[in-house]
Design an enzyme around this catalytic site. Structure first.
Site, PDB file in Angstrom:
ATOM      1  N   HIS A  19       0.842  -1.203   0.000  1.00 32.02           N
ATOM      2  CA  HIS A  19       0.000   0.000   0.000  1.00 32.02           C
ATOM      3  C   HIS A  19       0.879   1.255   0.000  1.00 32.02           C
ATOM      4  O   HIS A  19       0.640   2.189  -0.759  1.00 32.02           O
ATOM      5  CB  HIS A  19      -0.896   0.037   1.248  1.00 32.02           C
ATOM      6  CG  HIS A  19      -1.967  -1.011   1.278  1.00 32.02           C
ATOM      7  ND1 HIS A  19      -2.187  -1.829   2.367  1.00 32.02           N
ATOM      8  CD2 HIS A  19      -2.892  -1.375   0.355  1.00 32.02           C
ATOM      9  CE1 HIS A  19      -3.209  -2.638   2.108  1.00 32.02           C
ATOM     10  NE2 HIS A  19      -3.650  -2.385   0.891  1.00 32.02           N
ATOM     11  N   LYS A  43     -18.287  -5.738   8.045  1.00 29.23           N
ATOM     12  CA  LYS A  43     -17.054  -6.520   8.173  1.00 29.23           C
ATOM     13  C   LYS A  43     -16.583  -6.532   9.613  1.00 29.23           C
ATOM     14  O   LYS A  43     -16.863  -5.610  10.373  1.00 29.23           O
ATOM     15  CB  LYS A  43     -15.971  -5.918   7.276  1.00 29.23           C
ATOM     16  CG  LYS A  43     -15.943  -6.557   5.902  1.00 29.23           C
ATOM     17  CD  LYS A  43     -14.603  -6.310   5.254  1.00 29.23           C
ATOM     18  CE  LYS A  43     -14.489  -6.994   3.912  1.00 29.23           C
ATOM     19  NZ  LYS A  43     -13.246  -6.642   3.231  1.00 29.23           N
ATOM     20  N   ARG A  92      -1.583  -6.081  -8.503  1.00 28.30           N
ATOM     21  CA  ARG A  92      -0.333  -6.795  -8.192  1.00 28.30           C
ATOM     22  C   ARG A  92      -0.043  -7.882  -9.204  1.00 28.30           C
ATOM     23  O   ARG A  92       1.091  -8.143  -9.558  1.00 28.30           O
ATOM     24  CB  ARG A  92      -0.423  -7.445  -6.797  1.00 28.30           C
ATOM     25  CG  ARG A  92      -0.449  -6.459  -5.659  1.00 28.30           C
ATOM     26  CD  ARG A  92      -0.962  -7.101  -4.412  1.00 28.30           C
ATOM     27  NE  ARG A  92      -2.337  -7.571  -4.605  1.00 28.30           N
ATOM     28  CZ  ARG A  92      -3.132  -7.983  -3.650  1.00 28.30           C
ATOM     29  NH1 ARG A  92      -2.680  -8.019  -2.410  1.00 28.30           N
ATOM     30  NH2 ARG A  92      -4.357  -8.374  -3.900  1.00 28.30           N
ATOM     31  N   SER A 130      -3.116  -7.748   2.641  1.00 28.98           N
ATOM     32  CA  SER A 130      -3.483  -7.595   4.058  1.00 28.98           C
ATOM     33  C   SER A 130      -3.960  -8.933   4.627  1.00 28.98           C
ATOM     34  O   SER A 130      -3.653  -9.284   5.765  1.00 28.98           O
ATOM     35  CB  SER A 130      -4.597  -6.561   4.209  1.00 28.98           C
ATOM     36  OG  SER A 130      -4.166  -5.313   3.785  1.00 28.98           O
TER      37      SER A 130
HETATM   38  O1  PNS Z   1      -8.783  -2.934  -0.248  1.00 28.07           O
HETATM   39  P1  PNS Z   1     -10.057  -3.515  -0.752  1.00 28.07           P
HETATM   40  O2  PNS Z   1     -10.787  -4.184   0.365  1.00 28.07           O
HETATM   41  O3  PNS Z   1      -9.848  -4.381  -1.957  1.00 28.07           O
HETATM   42  O4  PNS Z   1     -10.971  -2.268  -1.210  1.00 28.07           O
HETATM   43  C1  PNS Z   1     -12.204  -2.472  -1.817  1.00 28.07           C
HETATM   44  C2  PNS Z   1     -12.975  -1.153  -1.883  1.00 28.07           C
HETATM   45  C3  PNS Z   1     -13.097  -0.514  -0.520  1.00 28.07           C
HETATM   46  C4  PNS Z   1     -12.274  -0.191  -2.819  1.00 28.07           C
HETATM   47  C5  PNS Z   1     -14.397  -1.495  -2.451  1.00 28.07           C
HETATM   48  O5  PNS Z   1     -14.961  -2.520  -1.713  1.00 28.07           O
HETATM   49  C6  PNS Z   1     -15.332  -0.302  -2.442  1.00 28.07           C
HETATM   50  O6  PNS Z   1     -15.190   0.608  -3.244  1.00 28.07           O
HETATM   51  N1  PNS Z   1     -16.289  -0.301  -1.484  1.00 28.07           N
HETATM   52  C7  PNS Z   1     -17.210   0.798  -1.276  1.00 28.07           C
HETATM   53  C8  PNS Z   1     -18.613   0.462  -1.734  1.00 28.07           C
HETATM   54  C9  PNS Z   1     -18.707   0.611  -3.233  1.00 28.07           C
HETATM   55  O7  PNS Z   1     -18.480   1.658  -3.797  1.00 28.07           O
HETATM   56  N2  PNS Z   1     -19.074  -0.507  -3.883  1.00 28.07           N
HETATM   57  C10 PNS Z   1     -19.159  -0.580  -5.321  1.00 28.07           C
HETATM   58  C11 PNS Z   1     -17.797  -0.891  -5.918  1.00 28.07           C
HETATM   59  S1  PNS Z   1     -17.917  -1.086  -7.624  1.00 28.07           S
END
Ligand code: PNS
Length: 182
Positions: A19, A43, A92, A130
């Site tokens: 990150h 979560k 990645r 993570s």
């Molecule tokens: O680090 P992560 O857990 O892969 O991040 C995922 C994240 C937080 C970017 C994604 O889950 C997200 O954008 N969540 C917010 C809700 C949202 O906008 N959902 C639609 C995504 S297309």
């Protein structure tokens, strides 16, 4: 000249060197970068949002154009609220691509004016996630070099507390349900 602000959304539970590598790269191409931690009530994270925010703030304190924030709800709505024009995400390996593509296209459908920008972290972090960091730390493996020192310390503290808790439980003997089964 237009200043370009981007958000880097994620769970960051915990933040890793991967990150940080991406934040450093993003800070060089965007005028402003906001690391945005998702507050997801569904979560059950290892670290509280407050802890994750503190860790990310400490990790990025020497990068002037980077700030840390938290958000709830849709990423695109948050991006609009803070007047960001781009969403930064890391890829990645090819295995990340499908999920990231789906998310980027959905975000584009929701908010066509917002661009998703993908960047590659350093190869040495291409296997770091993570989830794996949490798992290795929970099972007593070394996570040195995968996370910043302060995150490693925080993880150790968490593991020590969990271990003491487990030992405390063990000292009390089997739980009622386990006694019943025996
Ligand atoms: O680090 P992560 O857990 O892969 O991040 C995922 C994240 C937080 C970017 C994604 O889950 C997200 O954008 N969540 C917010 C809700 C949202 O906008 N959902 C639609 C995504 S297309």
């Amino acid at each position: 000249m237009k200043r370009i602000k981007a958000i880097y959304p994620g769970s960051f539970d915990p933040p890793t060197n991967g990150h940080l590598d991406l934040i450093e790269r993003g800070s060089k191409i965007f005028d402003e970068l906001v690391v945005a931690i998702l507050r997801n009530p569904e979560k059950d994270p290892l670290f509280s949002v407050a802890d994750r925010r503190k860790m990310l703030e400490a990790m990025t304190s020497d990068i002037d154009n980077v700030s840390v924030d938290t958000f709830e709800g849709l990423t695109v709505d948050y991006a609009l609220r803070v007047e960001a024009r781009a969403i930064l995400r890391g890829i990645r390996a090819i295995s990340d691509y499908e999920y990231e593509l789906q998310m980027a296209l959905m975000n584009r459908k929701l908010q066509p004016g917002l661009e998703t920008v993908f960047m590659l972290p350093a190869e040495k972090y291409s296997y770091v996630s993570s989830r794996l960091v949490r798992e290795v730390a929970q099972l007593g493996g070394s996570i040195a070099c995968l996370v910043p020192d302060l995150v490693e310390r925080k993880l150790r503290e968490k593991m020590d507390v969990a271990l003491k808790f487990e030992k405390g439980e063990a000292a009390e003997g089997p739980s009622k349900s386990r006694k019943k089964k025996a």
